[in-house]
Design a protein around this motif. Structure first.
Motif, PDB file in Angstrom:
ATOM      1  N   GLY A   1     -25.325  44.959   1.837  1.00 18.46           N
ATOM      2  CA  GLY A   1     -24.109  44.325   2.327  1.00 18.46           C
ATOM      3  C   GLY A   1     -24.114  42.809   2.171  1.00 18.46           C
ATOM      4  O   GLY A   1     -23.118  42.145   2.469  1.00 18.46           O
ATOM      5  N   SER A   2     -25.213  42.231   1.692  1.00 13.70           N
ATOM      6  CA  SER A   2     -25.244  40.767   1.553  1.00 13.70           C
ATOM      7  C   SER A   2     -24.534  40.341   0.265  1.00 13.70           C
ATOM      8  O   SER A   2     -24.432  41.118  -0.682  1.00 13.70           O
ATOM      9  N   TYR A   3     -24.069  39.108   0.259  1.00 10.86           N
ATOM     10  CA  TYR A   3     -23.312  38.594  -0.880  1.00 10.86           C
ATOM     11  C   TYR A   3     -24.192  37.836  -1.847  1.00 10.86           C
ATOM     12  O   TYR A   3     -25.013  37.024  -1.430  1.00 10.86           O
ATOM     13  N   LEU A   4     -23.975  38.087  -3.120  1.00  9.18           N
ATOM     14  CA  LEU A   4     -24.561  37.176  -4.105  1.00  9.18           C
ATOM     15  C   LEU A   4     -23.671  35.944  -4.129  1.00  9.18           C
ATOM     16  O   LEU A   4     -22.576  35.942  -3.569  1.00  9.18           O
ATOM     17  N   TYR A   5     -24.102  34.948  -4.845  1.00  9.23           N
ATOM     18  CA  TYR A   5     -23.410  33.670  -4.803  1.00  9.23           C
ATOM     19  C   TYR A   5     -21.975  33.712  -5.377  1.00  9.23           C
ATOM     20  O   TYR A   5     -21.096  32.961  -4.953  1.00  9.23           O
ATOM     21  N   THR A   6     -21.734  34.628  -6.318  1.00  7.46           N
ATOM     22  CA  THR A   6     -20.497  34.584  -7.119  1.00  7.46           C
ATOM     23  C   THR A   6     -19.190  34.604  -6.323  1.00  7.46           C
ATOM     24  O   THR A   6     -18.328  33.750  -6.525  1.00  7.46           O
ATOM     25  N   LEU A   7     -19.045  35.589  -5.430  1.00 11.55           N
ATOM     26  CA  LEU A   7     -17.776  35.706  -4.701  1.00 11.55           C
ATOM     27  C   LEU A   7     -17.587  34.627  -3.632  1.00 11.55           C
ATOM     28  O   LEU A   7     -16.543  33.971  -3.601  1.00 11.55           O
ATOM     29  N   PRO A   8     -18.563  34.424  -2.754  1.00 14.30           N
ATOM     30  CA  PRO A   8     -18.362  33.384  -1.719  1.00 14.30           C
ATOM     31  C   PRO A   8     -17.984  32.032  -2.316  1.00 14.30           C
ATOM     32  O   PRO A   8     -17.136  31.316  -1.780  1.00 14.30           O
ATOM     33  N   SER A   9     -18.587  31.730  -3.450  1.00 11.07           N
ATOM     34  CA  SER A   9     -18.298  30.438  -4.059  1.00 11.07           C
ATOM     35  C   SER A   9     -16.825  30.326  -4.440  1.00 11.07           C
ATOM     36  O   SER A   9     -16.183  29.299  -4.187  1.00 11.07           O
ATOM     37  N   VAL A  10     -16.288  31.396  -5.012  1.00 10.29           N
ATOM     38  CA  VAL A  10     -14.876  31.362  -5.409  1.00 10.29           C
ATOM     39  C   VAL A  10     -13.979  31.288  -4.169  1.00 10.29           C
ATOM     40  O   VAL A  10     -13.029  30.499  -4.122  1.00 10.29           O
ATOM     41  N   VAL A  11     -14.305  32.088  -3.161  1.00 11.67           N
ATOM     42  CA  VAL A  11     -13.483  32.087  -1.938  1.00 11.67           C
ATOM     43  C   VAL A  11     -13.471  30.679  -1.327  1.00 11.67           C
ATOM     44  O   VAL A  11     -12.419  30.149  -0.956  1.00 11.67           O
ATOM     45  N   ASP A  12     -14.636  30.070  -1.268  1.00 17.76           N
ATOM     46  CA  ASP A  12     -14.721  28.718  -0.701  1.00 17.76           C
ATOM     47  C   ASP A  12     -13.974  27.702  -1.553  1.00 17.76           C
ATOM     48  O   ASP A  12     -13.320  26.805  -1.028  1.00 17.76           O
ATOM     49  N   ASP A  13     -14.112  27.834  -2.859  1.00 20.25           N
ATOM     50  CA  ASP A  13     -13.432  26.878  -3.736  1.00 20.25           C
ATOM     51  C   ASP A  13     -11.912  26.990  -3.580  1.00 20.25           C
ATOM     52  O   ASP A  13     -11.201  25.988  -3.615  1.00 20.25           O
ATOM     53  N   ILE A  14     -11.437  28.209  -3.360  1.00 17.67           N
ATOM     54  CA  ILE A  14      -9.993  28.380  -3.138  1.00 17.67           C
ATOM     55  C   ILE A  14      -9.614  27.793  -1.777  1.00 17.67           C
ATOM     56  O   ILE A  14      -8.709  26.969  -1.668  1.00 17.67           O
ATOM     57  N   ASP A  15     -10.325  28.199  -0.729  1.00 21.42           N
ATOM     58  CA  ASP A  15      -9.962  27.761   0.625  1.00 21.42           C
ATOM     59  C   ASP A  15     -10.099  26.251   0.803  1.00 21.42           C
ATOM     60  O   ASP A  15      -9.342  25.631   1.545  1.00 21.42           O
ATOM     61  N   ALA A  16     -11.085  25.658   0.134  1.00 20.72           N
ATOM     62  CA  ALA A  16     -11.288  24.215   0.288  1.00 20.72           C
ATOM     63  C   ALA A  16     -10.428  23.420  -0.700  1.00 20.72           C
ATOM     64  O   ALA A  16     -10.476  22.203  -0.712  1.00 20.72           O
ATOM     65  N   ALA A  17      -9.644  24.132  -1.510  1.00 20.41           N
ATOM     66  CA  ALA A  17      -8.773  23.475  -2.506  1.00 20.41           C
ATOM     67  C   ALA A  17      -9.555  22.554  -3.439  1.00 20.41           C
ATOM     68  O   ALA A  17      -9.170  21.406  -3.686  1.00 20.41           O
ATOM     69  N   ILE A  18     -10.662  23.087  -3.938  1.00 21.05           N
ATOM     70  CA  ILE A  18     -11.473  22.334  -4.912  1.00 21.05           C
ATOM     71  C   ILE A  18     -10.690  22.205  -6.218  1.00 21.05           C
ATOM     72  O   ILE A  18     -10.135  23.191  -6.710  1.00 21.05           O
ATOM     73  N   THR A  19     -10.648  20.997  -6.740  1.00 27.00           N
ATOM     74  CA  THR A  19      -9.876  20.784  -7.979  1.00 27.00           C
ATOM     75  C   THR A  19     -10.753  20.776  -9.228  1.00 27.00           C
ATOM     76  O   THR A  19     -10.272  21.079 -10.322  1.00 27.00           O
ATOM     77  N   HIS A  20     -12.033  20.376  -9.067  1.00 27.60           N
ATOM     78  CA  HIS A  20     -12.934  20.298 -10.213  1.00 27.60           C
ATOM     79  C   HIS A  20     -14.307  20.836  -9.827  1.00 27.60           C
ATOM     80  O   HIS A  20     -14.822  20.472  -8.762  1.00 27.60           O
ATOM     81  N   ILE A  21     -14.853  21.675 -10.687  1.00 27.57           N
ATOM     82  CA  ILE A  21     -16.213  22.176 -10.445  1.00 27.57           C
ATOM     83  C   ILE A  21     -17.133  21.574 -11.505  1.00 27.57           C
ATOM     84  O   ILE A  21     -16.969  21.824 -12.696  1.00 27.57           O
TER      85      ILE A  21
END
Ligand code: GLU
Length: 445
Positions: free
Chosen positions: A179-199
């Motif tokens: 049930g633990s998350y690899l890095y891939t999904l949380p990173s995208v969710v955070d980038d969307i929620d935090a309104a990241i413009t550039h990675i």
């Protein structure tokens, strides 16, 4: 509004390789007048530690990298759960039941048949009954994201046009069996929620970006602009060496005694079309900063170059800036002393040796007792001042007929015990008449 993030995992220390990503993000945000977010990627609760997290914050602060916002991924599991449900509802996140061993066997078979080891999506063919049977056997699913199979393309700030063939990738696992998350999904969710413009991150993430761009879109967001910088290699083009290259920022600070701006200056400039120089502050680095100047080939990190930049910074460092630090080392000899010794410093702690030379005790090196006696005799009367040295050496020249090295070198050796060092004209009044005379007599003073 420009917003970037640096997202280290607190499973290790910051080192020259990963801190370079922080530097680029920070400079990018400052240059654009935007926001710099420090995100702690601690979804791997088994390997993440508070000590590493604290260390990361301490190292960044020491380097002068200031974050405007910060959060930990471990505070946001609810949001990742919601995103996972949304992907499942779209049929884009599917359960797989293969064990690690089974996957490994498949991979070996594919390779033996000359095929790329890409996941065969067997799990997509499982019926509801199949899954129920597997779960009854006690198997728990891991979850994979279903890639489109189309190429994903973007204009990368560093690499230019990039195209990733998702058909040649395995569907990435987003959630592990436990049930633990690899890095891939949380990173995208955070980038969307935090309104990241550039990675901005290392090029080891380029392939991830292909998959993550599809996840951004599947979650109803649009992907930020990407920039993938080439990684660091050693001075010889090979892997970063253990000596300094892979050293943590903490070691460079505490053991090597380097200046934060030396590290910042070098890491911001190597691998770019700008020359490396010693920049006294971050503002200086902002001037010509442009990710477009980064080379696509790996940047060479040379510890010797870091030392040179460090020395150059110290040679130009104003007394007012360094005073509290030299005072803390017990080596604050005042401004004239600092200005005299700084050209001789490779690292700040070297100042202690020069302060000790002024303070004493110093064991003089007297090779010619006659010359020592003549020197004592011609020492200008009264308290020594900045002009004493030239008066003294003029008088000695006239009295002994010596000149050049013969005239000066024995004096330096007799008074400091060293063949090289800061300007004697400045040292003389600091050492003072009494100690100079004792040393000329061969006394340890
Ligand atoms: N935690 C990830 C890493 O350290 C972050 C990568 C990213 O910037 O997206 O590699």
């Amino acid at each position: 509004m420009t917003k970037v993030r640096f997202a280290p995992s607190p499973t290790g220390k910051l080192h020259v390789g990963n801190v370079r990503t922080a530097i680029f993000n920070y400079l990018f945000a400052r240059k654009a007048g935007g926001t710099f977010l420090l995100r702690i990627d601690d979804t791997d609760t088994g390997r993440s530690t508070k000590a590493y997290e604290d260390g990361i914050r301490e190292d960044l602060t020491w380097l002068g990298i200031v974050w405007d916002e910060t959060f930990r991924q471990s505070e946001r599991f609810d949001r990742y759960g919601e995103a996972a449900e949304a992907l499942k509802a779209k049929g884009l996140l599917y359960p797989c039941y293969e064990t690690g061993e089974e996957l490994e066997r498949k991979r070996r078979l594919q390779m033996a048949n000359g095929r790329p080891p890409v996941y065969d999506r067997a799990a997509l063919a499982l019926s509801g009954e199949d899954k129920a049977r597997l779960e009854a056997e006690g198997r728990k699913p891991h979850w994979r994201f279903k890639l489109s199979g189309d190429p994903v393309e973007w204009d990368d700030m560093v690499r230019g046009h990039v195209s990733i063939e998702t058909s040649s990738l395995s569907d990435p696992i987003l959630i592990r069996e436990d049930g633990s998350y690899l890095y891939t999904l949380p990173s995208v969710v955070d980038d969307i929620d935090a309104a990241i413009t550039h990675i901005i991150r290392g090029e080891d993430h380029t392939t991830n970006s292909g998959a993550q761009i599809e996840i951004f879109e599947a979650l109803g967001g649009s992907a930020p602009v990407f920039g993938h910088q080439a990684l660091l290699v050693g001075a010889d083009g090979g892997k970063l060496s253990k000596r300094m290259g892979s050293l943590g920022i903490q070691e460079l600070r505490d053991e090597e005694g380097l200046e934060p701006m030396a590290i910042m200056s070098l890491l911001a400039k190597i691998g770019t079309s700008d020359p490396v120089d010693a920049f006294a502050d971050v503002d200086g680095l902002l001037d010509g900063f442009d990710l477009g100047k980064l080379s696509r080939s790996p940047a060479r990190f040379d510890p010797e170059e870091l030392k040179r930049v460090n020395a150059k910074l110290l040679h130009a460092m104003p007394y007012a800036q360094v005073q509290p630090r030299v005072a803390a080392m017990g080596a604050d000899g005042g401004e004239a002393f600092w200005n005299a010794v700084r050209p001789n410093l490779e690292r700040l702690s070297d100042v202690k040796a020069w302060a000790a030379l002024v303070e004493g005790p110093v064991t003089p090196v007297i090779e010619e007792p006659d010359y020592a006696a003549a020197a004592a005799e011609h020492l200008p009367a009264g308290a020594l001042t900045e002009t004493s040295w030239s008066e003294w050496t003029e008088a000695l020249k006239a009295a002994t007929g010596r000149k050049g090295k013969q005239l000066f070198m024995p004096l330096r050796l007799m008074i400091t015990g060293e063949a090289r060092g800061p300007e004697m004209a400045v040292l003389l009044p600091l050492i003072g008449r009494e100690k100079v005379l004792k040393r000329l007599k061969g006394e340890t003073a």
